[in-house]
Design a protein around this motif. Structure first.
Motif, PDB file in Angstrom:
ATOM      1  N   ASP A 233       3.177  18.791  -8.498  1.00 24.35           N
ATOM      2  CA  ASP A 233       3.952  17.738  -9.155  1.00 24.35           C
ATOM      3  C   ASP A 233       3.436  16.331  -8.862  1.00 24.35           C
ATOM      4  OD1 ASP A 233       5.544  19.675 -10.226  1.00 24.35           O
ATOM      5  OD2 ASP A 233       7.297  19.273  -8.953  1.00 24.35           O
ATOM      6  N   TYR A 234       2.819  16.140  -7.674  1.00 27.69           N
ATOM      7  CA  TYR A 234       2.534  14.763  -7.259  1.00 27.69           C
ATOM      8  C   TYR A 234       1.087  14.483  -6.836  1.00 27.69           C
ATOM      9  CZ  TYR A 234       7.649  14.477  -7.035  1.00 27.69           C
ATOM     10  OH  TYR A 234       8.976  14.508  -7.341  1.00 27.69           O
ATOM     11  N   LEU A 235       0.409  15.424  -6.233  1.00 26.46           N
ATOM     12  CA  LEU A 235      -0.880  15.135  -5.595  1.00 26.46           C
ATOM     13  C   LEU A 235      -1.906  14.612  -6.585  1.00 26.46           C
ATOM     14  CD1 LEU A 235      -2.555  15.139  -3.011  1.00 26.46           C
ATOM     15  CD2 LEU A 235      -3.163  17.540  -3.496  1.00 26.46           C
ATOM     16  N   ASP A 236      -2.481  13.443  -6.238  1.00 26.05           N
ATOM     17  CA  ASP A 236      -3.525  12.788  -7.044  1.00 26.05           C
ATOM     18  C   ASP A 236      -3.059  12.438  -8.454  1.00 26.05           C
ATOM     19  OD1 ASP A 236      -5.361  12.904  -4.952  1.00 26.05           O
ATOM     20  OD2 ASP A 236      -6.022  14.910  -5.518  1.00 26.05           O
ATOM     21  N   LYS A 237      -1.775  12.249  -8.613  1.00 26.63           N
ATOM     22  CA  LYS A 237      -1.238  11.867  -9.917  1.00 26.63           C
ATOM     23  C   LYS A 237      -0.776  10.419  -9.896  1.00 26.63           C
ATOM     24  CE  LYS A 237       0.034  16.430 -11.595  1.00 26.63           C
ATOM     25  NZ  LYS A 237       1.080  17.273 -12.213  1.00 26.63           N
ATOM     26  N   THR A 238      -0.875   9.799 -11.041  1.00 26.30           N
ATOM     27  CA  THR A 238      -0.439   8.414 -11.206  1.00 26.30           C
ATOM     28  C   THR A 238       0.648   8.375 -12.271  1.00 26.30           C
ATOM     29  OG1 THR A 238      -2.614   7.561 -10.607  1.00 26.30           O
ATOM     30  CG2 THR A 238      -1.149   6.087 -11.810  1.00 26.30           C
ATOM     31  N   PHE A 249       0.020   8.852  -6.042  1.00 32.02           N
ATOM     32  CA  PHE A 249       0.247   9.678  -4.862  1.00 32.02           C
ATOM     33  C   PHE A 249      -1.072  10.239  -4.351  1.00 32.02           C
ATOM     34  CE2 PHE A 249       4.452   9.633  -6.627  1.00 32.02           C
ATOM     35  CZ  PHE A 249       5.325   9.820  -5.566  1.00 32.02           C
ATOM     36  N   ASP A 250      -1.486   9.795  -3.164  1.00 25.74           N
ATOM     37  CA  ASP A 250      -2.582  10.498  -2.506  1.00 25.74           C
ATOM     38  C   ASP A 250      -1.967  11.545  -1.578  1.00 25.74           C
ATOM     39  OD1 ASP A 250      -1.716   9.194  -0.191  1.00 25.74           O
ATOM     40  OD2 ASP A 250      -3.300   7.688  -0.244  1.00 25.74           O
ATOM     41  N   LYS A 251      -2.802  12.216  -0.835  1.00 24.13           N
ATOM     42  CA  LYS A 251      -2.343  13.320   0.010  1.00 24.13           C
ATOM     43  C   LYS A 251      -1.283  12.856   1.020  1.00 24.13           C
ATOM     44  CE  LYS A 251      -4.498  16.942   2.869  1.00 24.13           C
ATOM     45  NZ  LYS A 251      -4.185  16.471   4.224  1.00 24.13           N
ATOM     46  N   LYS A 252      -1.529  11.722   1.646  1.00 25.32           N
ATOM     47  CA  LYS A 252      -0.591  11.227   2.652  1.00 25.32           C
ATOM     48  C   LYS A 252       0.732  10.816   2.004  1.00 25.32           C
ATOM     49  CE  LYS A 252      -0.386   8.132   6.640  1.00 25.32           C
ATOM     50  NZ  LYS A 252      -1.153   7.166   7.478  1.00 25.32           N
ATOM     51  N   ASP A 253       0.680  10.211   0.825  1.00 19.56           N
ATOM     52  CA  ASP A 253       1.903   9.821   0.120  1.00 19.56           C
ATOM     53  C   ASP A 253       2.785  11.037  -0.147  1.00 19.56           C
ATOM     54  OD1 ASP A 253       1.288   7.075  -0.081  1.00 19.56           O
ATOM     55  OD2 ASP A 253       0.050   7.436  -1.859  1.00 19.56           O
ATOM     56  N   VAL A 254       2.156  12.118  -0.610  1.00 22.39           N
ATOM     57  CA  VAL A 254       2.920  13.329  -0.926  1.00 22.39           C
ATOM     58  C   VAL A 254       3.566  13.888   0.335  1.00 22.39           C
ATOM     59  CG1 VAL A 254       2.813  15.698  -1.783  1.00 22.39           C
ATOM     60  CG2 VAL A 254       1.460  13.911  -2.892  1.00 22.39           C
TER      61      VAL A 254
END
Length: 520
Positions: A233-238, A249-254
C-alpha cells in the motif's frame, strides 16, 4: 427575596414587547429574558448571587425545583430556583438551545475550556456575530482533578451561561483528552457532544529511537499479512494531495508509521464504534501528546488507515513542528511551520476533516498562517489555561499581596508539576519571589517564565490547604467575583487577539497586541 416584586417584574417584561433596555429592576439580567407566549423566564442577579426566575402555568411549573413561589394570577405561578441540574433540565426542555449540540457542519470552531466556571458569559458575548462555533465546556480528566470539578459541573456551568446570555446559535461540550473507555463514557453521561481521544497510550514513541536495523527487524516480525499489505500500500509510493503537495513513503516512513501509529488506529476504531456512533458524537483524535512531530507520512498513513475503516473524524490534532508550550507564544521557525502546515492541511482536506491546534493559548505568531491556509475546511483551535492567567491579572491588580503569595508558593513548589507539562520555566531563569512587589507584580503575567510557572501551578494553588483550610482558593474567588466585570474585560481582550489573527482582522502579533493588550 421579594417574590411579589418579581411578579411585578414579569408584568413589566410582558408589557415591554421585547425591548428590555429600560427595565426598572436592574437585578433582572436583560440578555437572559425569554418570553414564550405569556410565560417568562430570566436570571436574577441579587446580592452577588444568581438564580432562575420562571413564571408559567401552575400545571407545568412543578418541573422546577423551587426555593420560593408566588401566585402570579391568571393560573400562573412564579418560581425562584437555583442554577442546578434539575432546573437546567427543565429550562432546556423549554429552550433546546441551552443544551450543547454537534459542531458538525461548522467550519470554524474554538475550544475555550472555562476551568474556573466563571468565564463563559464573557466568551459568549465576544463570540456573538463572529461566525465561530464555541466549545465552552472543554476539560480533561487531569484538569477536572486539579480544579476539583466534575465533567457534569463543567457542562452545566456552560449551559447556564448560554441561557443567561441568550446565546441561541449553538455551542459544544468536549470531553477533552480522554484516554480510557471509562473516561469516554463519563464524558458522554455528563452531556458532552464531542470527545477528543488522546491516543497517547497507543502511540509508540519509543520506535522513533530505534536504529534502522532494529526498526526493520521489528517491522518484519509482524504478521506476514500485515508486512505484505503495508508494503504493497505504501512502500516507494507517492501520493498527490492538493494542488501542489505530495507525500512519499520510503522504507523508514512505512515502518515507523506502522509501528508508531497503527495501534492507535485500531484503538480509535474501537472507540468510534463503541461510543462515537451510538451517541452521535463529534470525534477528534489527538496525536499531539507525543515526543516527535508528526511527519507528513505519519499523518497520511494515520488518515488513510482510518479511511480504510470507514472513519472520518471531525478533526485531527497532529504534533506540529516547533514547540506549543503552555501559556506562551509559539517557539520555532515560522517559515518551516508554514511549509509543513501546508502539507498537513492538504492531507486534512484530502480526507475530509479539519486540523485541530492544541495548546493554542497565546500562539499568536502562527495564527495568521493558520487563518490564511485553512480557508477551505476551516480550523479548530483549543485554548483553556490562560483563563486562569487572566483571572490572576485581576488578582495582581486588585490584591497584589495575594498575587505575590501565589507566585512565591508556585515558585517554591514548581517541581510538583514538572512531570505533567513541557515548559522551559525554571527557578533559575525566573524572578525570585523576594524581588516582586506591588509595583512590578503585573510583570509576572507578561514575562514568559513566571507566566509559565503560574500557569502550570493552577491546581496546586487552588487546592493547597493548611490546618484543613484552603490557603488561596477562597481569597482568590472572593476577589475574582467582586471584580467579574474586570475579569470579563481581560478575557475578551485576550481571546480577541487570537480570533482577530485567525480571521485576518489583524496581520501581526504586534498589531493585535497594540489593539487589545491591557495597559496596566
Amino acid at each position: 427575596m421579594d417574590t411579589k416584586k418579581l411578579v411585578a417584574d414579569v408584568q413589566e417584561i410582558l408589557a415591554a414587547n421585547g425591548d428590555f433596555s429600560n427595565l426598572s429592576d436592574k437585578e433582572v439580567y436583560a440578555p437572559s429574558i425569554q418570553v414564550d407566549r405569556k410565560n417568562v423566564y430570566f436570571i436574577l442577579h441579587e446580592d452577588g448571587k444568581k438564580c432562575l426566575v420562571a413564571c408559567e402555568s401552575g400545571n407545568t411549573v412543578g418541573d422546577f425545583d423551587a426555593v420560593a413561589t408566588e401566585d402570579a394570577g391568571n393560573g400562573k405561578t412564579l418560581v425562584v430556583a437555583e442554577l442546578n441540574q434539575k432546573n437546567n433540565e427543565a429550562i432546556s426542555s423549554r429552550f433546546p438551545w441551552v443544551k450543547p449540540i454537534s459542531r458538525h457542519g461548522y467550519k470554524y470552531t474554538f475550544g475555550l475550556g472555562d476551568r474556573l466556571g466563571t468565564a463563559s458569559n464573557a466568551h459568549l458575548r465576544l463570540f456573538k456575530g463572529r461566525g465561530i462555533f464555541p466549545i465552552l465546556a472543554q476539560q480533561s480528566i487531569r484538569e477536572l482533578l486539579l480544579t476539583d470539578r466534575t465533567e457534569l459541573d463543567v457542562v452545566q456551568s456552560a449551559s447556564w451561561a448560554v441561557f443567561e446570555e441568550g446565546y441561541t446559535t449553538g455551542w459544544g461540550a468536549d470531553g477533552d483528552h480522554v484516554k480510557e473507555p471509562y473516561e469516554v463514557e463519563y464524558a458522554v453521561e455528563s452531556g458532552c457532544t464531542m470527545i477528543t481521544l488522546d491516543a497517547t497510550k497507543k502511540i509508540h514513541n519509543e520506535i522513533a529511537d530505534l536504529s534502522d536495523s532494529e526498526l526493520d527487524a521489528k517491522f518484519n516480525a509482524l504478521d506476514p499479512e500485515f508486512v505484505t499489505r503495508f508494503n504493497n500500500d505504501y512502500l516507494d509510493k507517492t501520493f498527490k494531495i492538493g494542488d501542489n503537495s505530495e507525500v512519499h513513503f520510503d522504507k523508514k516512513d512505512v515502518e515507523q508509521s506502522v509501528l508508531i501509529y497503527f495501534d492507535a488506529v485500531v484503538y480509535a476504531t474501537y472507540i468510534y464504534h463503541r461510543f462515537v456512533v451510538p451517541n452521535n458524537l463529534d470525534f477528534e483524535i489527538s496525536m499531539d501528546e507525543t515526543i516527535v512531530p508528526t511527519t507528513p507520512a505519519n499523518h497520511y498513513f494515520f488518515a488513510n488507515e482510518l479511511k480504510n475503516n470507514n472513519i472520518t473524524p471531525e478533526t485531527i490534532a497532529p504534533k506540529f513542528y516547533g514547540e506549543f508550550q503552555k501559556a506562551i507564544d509559539y517557539i520555532g521557525d515560522l517559515d518551516r511551520f508554514e511549509r509543513e502546515y501546508i502539507v498537513h492541511e492538504s492531507i486534512a482536506e484530502t480526507f475530509g476533516y479539519r486540523l485541530s491546534i492544541h495548546s493554542g493559548s497565546d500562539k499568536l505568531s502562527v495564527y495568521p498562517i493558520i487563518g490564511r491556509l485553512s480557508k477551505k475546511n476551516g480550523w479548530h483551535v483549543k485554548t483553556a489555561g490562560t483563563n486562569w492567567l487572566e483571572a490572576l491579572r485581576v488578582i495582581a491588580k486588585e490584591d497584589p499581596k495575594l498575587m505575590q503569595e501565589i507566585y512565591k508558593y508556585s515558585f517554591d513548589n514548581l517541581a510538583d508539576v514538572k512531570p505533567f507539562y513541557v515548559f522551559h520555566a525554571e527557578q533559575s531563569n525566573s524572578p525570585k519571589p523576594e524581588t516582586i512587589n506591588d509595583s512590578n507584580v503585573m510583570s509576572l503575567l507578561t514575562d514568559d517564565n513566571p507566566r509559565q510557572i503560574l500557569h502550570t501551578m493552577y491546581g496546586n494553588v487552588l487546592n493547597y490547604q493548611e490546618s484543613f483550610k484552603y490557603v488561596y482558593r477562597d481569597r482568590f474567588f472572593d476577589t475574582l467575583n467582586k471584580h467579574q466585570d474586570e475579569y470579563d474585560d481581560f478575557l475578551n481582550r485576550h481571546i480577541s487577539e487570537h480570533i482577530d489573527l485567525l480571521q485576518g482582522k489583524a496581520a501581526t502579533k504586534e498589531e493585535v497586541k497594540a489593539k487589545y493588550e491591557p495597559k496596566n
